[in-house]
Design an enzyme around this catalytic site. Structure first.
Site, mmCIF file in Angstrom:
data_model
loop_
_atom_site.group_PDB
_atom_site.id
_atom_site.type_symbol
_atom_site.label_atom_id
_atom_site.label_comp_id
_atom_site.label_asym_id
_atom_site.label_seq_id
_atom_site.Cartn_x
_atom_site.Cartn_y
_atom_site.Cartn_z
ATOM 1 N N ASN A 39 -2.097 2.583 5.332
ATOM 2 C CA ASN A 39 -1.184 1.487 4.997
ATOM 3 C C ASN A 39 -0.871 0.785 6.310
ATOM 4 O O ASN A 39 -0.361 1.411 7.230
ATOM 5 C CB ASN A 39 0.088 2.079 4.366
ATOM 6 C CG ASN A 39 1.212 1.071 4.260
ATOM 7 O OD1 ASN A 39 0.962 -0.128 4.126
ATOM 8 N ND2 ASN A 39 2.439 1.545 4.302
ATOM 9 N N GLY A 40 -1.212 -0.487 6.396
ATOM 10 C CA GLY A 40 -0.970 -1.223 7.630
ATOM 11 C C GLY A 40 -2.136 -2.149 7.914
ATOM 12 O O GLY A 40 -2.957 -2.418 7.043
ATOM 13 N N LYS A 88 13.320 -15.880 -8.774
ATOM 14 C CA LYS A 88 13.155 -14.829 -9.785
ATOM 15 C C LYS A 88 12.220 -15.313 -10.884
ATOM 16 O O LYS A 88 11.310 -14.612 -11.304
ATOM 17 C CB LYS A 88 14.490 -14.427 -10.436
ATOM 18 C CG LYS A 88 15.448 -13.572 -9.651
ATOM 19 C CD LYS A 88 15.001 -12.155 -9.410
ATOM 20 C CE LYS A 88 14.180 -12.020 -8.169
ATOM 21 N NZ LYS A 88 14.866 -11.752 -6.914
ATOM 22 N N CYS A 134 0.840 -1.188 0.000
ATOM 23 C CA CYS A 134 0.000 0.000 0.000
ATOM 24 C C CYS A 134 0.885 1.251 0.000
ATOM 25 O O CYS A 134 1.893 1.290 0.701
ATOM 26 C CB CYS A 134 -0.956 0.104 1.176
ATOM 27 S SG CYS A 134 -2.168 -1.208 1.228
ATOM 28 N N GLU A 169 17.753 -18.556 -5.648
ATOM 29 C CA GLU A 169 17.406 -17.195 -6.058
ATOM 30 C C GLU A 169 16.963 -17.180 -7.526
ATOM 31 O O GLU A 169 15.999 -16.497 -7.890
ATOM 32 C CB GLU A 169 18.605 -16.252 -5.821
ATOM 33 C CG GLU A 169 18.455 -14.824 -6.310
ATOM 34 C CD GLU A 169 17.301 -14.052 -5.678
ATOM 35 O OE1 GLU A 169 16.668 -14.543 -4.746
ATOM 36 O OE2 GLU A 169 17.016 -12.944 -6.174
ATOM 37 N N ARG A 218 4.292 -0.726 -4.544
ATOM 38 C CA ARG A 218 3.907 -1.148 -3.190
ATOM 39 C C ARG A 218 2.601 -1.921 -3.158
ATOM 40 O O ARG A 218 2.210 -2.466 -2.123
ATOM 41 C CB ARG A 218 3.787 0.081 -2.279
ATOM 42 C CG ARG A 218 5.064 0.834 -2.093
ATOM 43 C CD ARG A 218 4.856 2.042 -1.225
ATOM 44 N NE ARG A 218 4.575 1.666 0.148
ATOM 45 C CZ ARG A 218 5.501 1.488 1.085
ATOM 46 N NH1 ARG A 218 6.764 1.663 0.789
ATOM 47 N NH2 ARG A 218 5.171 1.160 2.315
ATOM 48 N N GLU A 223 8.477 -15.598 -9.687
ATOM 49 C CA GLU A 223 7.729 -14.355 -9.470
ATOM 50 C C GLU A 223 7.544 -13.549 -10.746
ATOM 51 O O GLU A 223 6.535 -12.876 -10.907
ATOM 52 C CB GLU A 223 8.338 -13.516 -8.344
ATOM 53 C CG GLU A 223 9.747 -13.064 -8.557
ATOM 54 C CD GLU A 223 10.314 -12.315 -7.356
ATOM 55 O OE1 GLU A 223 9.545 -11.763 -6.557
ATOM 56 O OE2 GLU A 223 11.543 -12.275 -7.228
ATOM 57 N N HIS A 231 18.312 -37.609 -4.690
ATOM 58 C CA HIS A 231 17.533 -37.926 -3.488
ATOM 59 C C HIS A 231 16.049 -37.608 -3.688
ATOM 60 O O HIS A 231 15.327 -37.434 -2.705
ATOM 61 C CB HIS A 231 18.101 -37.168 -2.290
ATOM 62 C CG HIS A 231 19.523 -37.532 -1.995
ATOM 63 N ND1 HIS A 231 19.890 -38.771 -1.535
ATOM 64 C CD2 HIS A 231 20.679 -36.836 -2.166
ATOM 65 C CE1 HIS A 231 21.204 -38.822 -1.397
ATOM 66 N NE2 HIS A 231 21.706 -37.652 -1.790
ATOM 67 N N LYS A 279 6.222 -4.762 -3.328
ATOM 68 C CA LYS A 279 7.658 -4.609 -3.088
ATOM 69 C C LYS A 279 8.013 -4.696 -1.607
ATOM 70 O O LYS A 279 9.015 -5.286 -1.236
ATOM 71 C CB LYS A 279 8.100 -3.267 -3.657
ATOM 72 C CG LYS A 279 9.583 -2.989 -3.528
ATOM 73 C CD LYS A 279 10.369 -3.776 -4.534
ATOM 74 C CE LYS A 279 11.844 -3.546 -4.436
ATOM 75 N NZ LYS A 279 12.582 -4.680 -5.016
ATOM 76 N N TRP A 295 -2.587 -2.838 -1.689
ATOM 77 C CA TRP A 295 -2.267 -4.264 -1.731
ATOM 78 C C TRP A 295 -3.191 -4.888 -0.705
ATOM 79 O O TRP A 295 -3.051 -4.641 0.501
ATOM 80 C CB TRP A 295 -0.798 -4.507 -1.376
ATOM 81 C CG TRP A 295 -0.365 -5.921 -1.596
ATOM 82 C CD1 TRP A 295 0.079 -6.473 -2.761
ATOM 83 C CD2 TRP A 295 -0.318 -6.971 -0.623
ATOM 84 N NE1 TRP A 295 0.389 -7.802 -2.577
ATOM 85 C CE2 TRP A 295 0.158 -8.137 -1.275
ATOM 86 C CE3 TRP A 295 -0.634 -7.065 0.736
ATOM 87 C CZ2 TRP A 295 0.326 -9.364 -0.624
ATOM 88 C CZ3 TRP A 295 -0.474 -8.285 1.387
ATOM 89 C CH2 TRP A 295 0.012 -9.409 0.706
HETATM 90 C C1 F6R Z 1 12.009 -11.225 -4.408
HETATM 91 C C2 F6R Z 1 11.688 -10.167 -3.476
HETATM 92 C C3 F6R Z 1 11.262 -10.541 -2.103
HETATM 93 C C4 F6R Z 1 12.022 -9.671 -1.091
HETATM 94 C C5 F6R Z 1 11.487 -9.926 0.327
HETATM 95 C C6 F6R Z 1 12.265 -9.150 1.367
HETATM 96 O O1 F6R Z 1 12.407 -10.713 -5.631
HETATM 97 O O2 F6R Z 1 11.775 -9.023 -3.790
HETATM 98 O O3 F6R Z 1 11.446 -11.891 -1.838
HETATM 99 O O4 F6R Z 1 13.374 -9.990 -1.176
HETATM 100 O O5 F6R Z 1 10.144 -9.564 0.380
HETATM 101 O O6 F6R Z 1 12.207 -7.782 1.110
HETATM 102 P P1 F6R Z 1 13.178 -6.775 1.833
HETATM 103 O O7 F6R Z 1 14.543 -7.047 1.343
HETATM 104 O O8 F6R Z 1 12.680 -5.426 1.465
HETATM 105 O O9 F6R Z 1 13.067 -7.053 3.310
#
Ligand code: F6R
Length: 615
Positions: free
Chosen positions: A100-101, A492, A2, A488, A27, A495, A511, A610, A74
């Site tokens: 937001n919250g 990527k 948000c 990772e 956000r 998502e 395994h 984000k 969000w």
């Molecule tokens: C993946 C991604 C999320 C963040 C996670 C932590 O691409 O962006 O998995 O890494 O939500 O976010 P931060 O680093 O802001 O605590």
């Protein structure tokens, strides 16, 4: 999670609000809305979906005013519907509020309000807060700036949970009230105008002078002045800060997506993560933000690294790097598990929480739990003045610049650089010689150029990505420090393209994972020329024996991989502890190009936000 933007001043509020919302869309993008104060009434416009939908709604039904609040959502409480879009109103319809919250006790409060005859239009927790403020305004009958602040204060004393809010009232023009607890809120100071925003990127085009509000602070904002007080009613000290980056840093420039721009920024962001932190003379790293003496660092006998998602993957990679360079045992804990796990930690355990945004609720909870247990807890954050940065006992900033693409890219490599610096610092206090320290520094200094060279593989990677874009499932494999890089890479891809993908240590294949291998399931192996190269090759052979397509990330000059793999991408050579910083880049580009090939919105993948500020 948000985004809020508010404006009060002499100009039309709408362009400021819409521009700010576009910059905060990362956000959350379930719905959006604005409310403007105009000639004694409040007019709202809302739309489900992206800001573009809101812009269209406003084009059909324009709205004006010089005071306004806005929100991009969000969804947490209540589905993605028009009714649940912010701003929300009170019982009188004269007040508008964005939030937001999460208001945790909203059900109880809602029932109390319902019993008093209040009617609700949405399923949100936010509407309850709007009604509480409105009720306090009406109850006191004090339609002044002080009255609105007091009403917000009274309402906030009743809620349990987190909030960053902005409120306006039709009967109290010339003032906008903001408050925060647990969700960020920043005040922007202009000339005869002021701004409120969840994140400075929303307002940096208008002002770089800001006040980062603290928890439990309330700000009454007018065009020419602002007053900060607390929820308990006392005055509050504040500090005006200057935002480090300019509006350009939050623009896409010539790139089609923020994600691609941020991948390409890595030579610079990596340089910035190291800048001023390498001392050739002492052959060590300088991390003054840790605020620890060498004697204190020497006493550390164990390190715990915690974070979520990509930040957790950097922790896992950091475990290999720090143990390799400093010989200190490192343990990684997913932040959401940390506070419920009761991890045994002795007096000399040093805890780091890693977070790009510095606002991730689970990571913040891990920080607080660790501090509650009396441990020195440090932050590795990108977002200066974020809650984690402010609450930690010291730390290291990434200096990666704003990361807008929802998928973390440049922040990940910056985190790896910082963990390497930490390994060097701790190693030099222990067993690493001056000469060894000098070698590590000179290898690190080459990194930005090696990353730039890796980026030159983009066209080649795009070709490979297009070839496999229609696969339904991917496996990512690596050993040692490249095992978390495999995780990772899988994250990527998931998502960005919504393709099922998982990351494993290569040897885990036999395994169980090998059951997934078939002609339709590509495996991506990270197999640089390192001590476990031959082991990776054996695992690749096992996949090939079962007709699984293999894409390998190898080291420049390698000729063995091309003989057994379907596609090979060769990255520059680097020491083992630095290779992950290079090997992740082809995986970032690979996911990006698959996402684009499939027509996905790579900067705003579905269901994601984000900054995850709820538990
Ligand atoms: C993946 C991604 C999320 C963040 C996670 C932590 O691409 O962006 O998995 O890494 O939500 O976010 P931060 O680093 O802001 O605590």
């Amino acid at each position: 999670m948000c985004g809020i933007v508010g404006y009060i001043g002499r100009a039309e509020a709408l362009p400021v609000l819409m521009d700010g919302l576009r910059r905060l869309e990362y956000r959350g993008y379930d719905s959006a809305g604005v409310a403007l104060l105009n000639g004694g009434s409040i007019e709202s416009r809302k739309a489900v979906g992206r800001i573009a939908n809101l812009a269209e709604a406003i084009q059909q039904n324009p709205v004006h005013g010089k005071t306004g609040i806005s929100h991009t959502r969000w969804a947490t409480h209540g589905g993605v519907t028009f009714e649940n879009a912010h701003p929300h109103s009170d019982q009188s319809g004269r007040l508008a509020l964005v939030h937001n919250g999460v208001i945790e006790n909203y059900q109880t409060l809602r029932e109390q309000l319902l019993a008093k005859g209040h009617q609700f239009k949405s399923q949100t927790d936010t509407e309850v807060l709007a009604h509480l403020v409105g009720e306090a305004v009406d109850g006191a009958g004090n339609r002044t700036k002080a009255g609105l602040v007091e009403a917000v204060r009274m309402a906030l004393r009743q809620v349990i949970g987190t909030y960053g809010i902005a409120v306006i009232h039709a009967d109290i023009p010339g003032v906008m009230v903001g408050a925060r607890r647990g969700s960020p809120l920043v005040l922007g100071i202009g000339r005869d105008e002021h701004f409120l925003a969840s994140d400075v990127s929303a307002i940096v085009a208008h002002t770089r002078e800001v006040v980062y509000l603290n928890d439990y602070e309330i700000v009454a904002v007018e065009a020419e002045r602002f007053d900060i007080s607390t929820v308990s009613g006392s005055g509050a000290d504040f500090q005006v800060s200057t935002v480090e980056f300019s509006a350009d840093a939050v623009d896409k420039g010539t790139f089609p997506h923020y994600m691609l721009k941020e991948i390409y920024e890595q030579p610079n962001s990596i340089r910035d993560a190291m800048r001023g932190r390498l001392s050739s003379e002492e052959a060590t790293a300088k991390l003054g933000g840790l605020e620890m003496t060498n004697a204190q660092l020497r006493a550390v006998d164990r390190i715990v690294l915690s974070g979520c998602g990509t930040a957790f993957h950097s922790a896992l990679t950091g475990e290999y790097i720090i143990e390799n360079l400093a010989h200190i045992p490192v343990e990684c804990e997913i932040a959401s598990e940390f506070r419920y796990r009761n991890l045994p930690m002795d007096r000399d355990t040093l805890v780091f929480v890693i977070s790009q945004s510095g606002e991730t609720a689970d990571t913040l909870a891990a920080l607080r739990e660790s501090q509650r247990k009396g441990h020195r807890t440090l932050g590795i954050c990108n977002n200066v003045a974020s809650t984690i940065a402010r609450e930690s006992d010291g730390g290291v900033y990434m200096h990666a610049g704003p990361e807008i693409g929802v998928a973390a890219t440049k922040s990940f490599t910056s985190q790896l650089v910082i963990l390497t610096l930490l390994g060097l610092l701790l190693g030099r206090i222990r067993h690493l010689s001056h000469a060894e320290g000098r070698t590590i520094i000179s290898e690190m200094e080459k990194l930005p150029d090696l990353v730039a060279k890796t980026l030159e593989l983009d066209a080649e990677i795009e070709k490979v990505a297009r070839k496999y874009a229609r696969a339904n499932n991917f496996l990512f494999m690596g050993r040692q420090a490249n095992y978390p890089i495999a995780m990772e890479g899988a994250l990527k891809l998931k998502e960005i393209s919504y393709i099922s993908a998982s990351g494993y240590p290569s040897a885990e294949l036999k395994h169980g994972v090998i059951a997934l291998v078939n002609e339709e399931t590509p495996s991506v192996f990270i197999a640089p020329q390192d001590a476990v190269f031959d082991k990776n090759v054996s695992n690749i052979e096992e996949v090939k024996a079962r007709k699984g397509p293999v894409i390998a990330i190898g080291t420049e000059g390698d000729t063995a991989l091309a003989k057994i793999c379907d596609d090979v991408i060769l990255i520059p050579h680097a020491p083992d502890y630095l290779t992950p910083i290079l090997s992740v880049i082809p995986l970032q580009l690979f996911s990006y190009h698959i996402g684009v090939a499939l027509g996905c919105d790579v900067d705003k993948p579905r269901n994601l936000a984000k900054s995850v500020t709820v538990e």
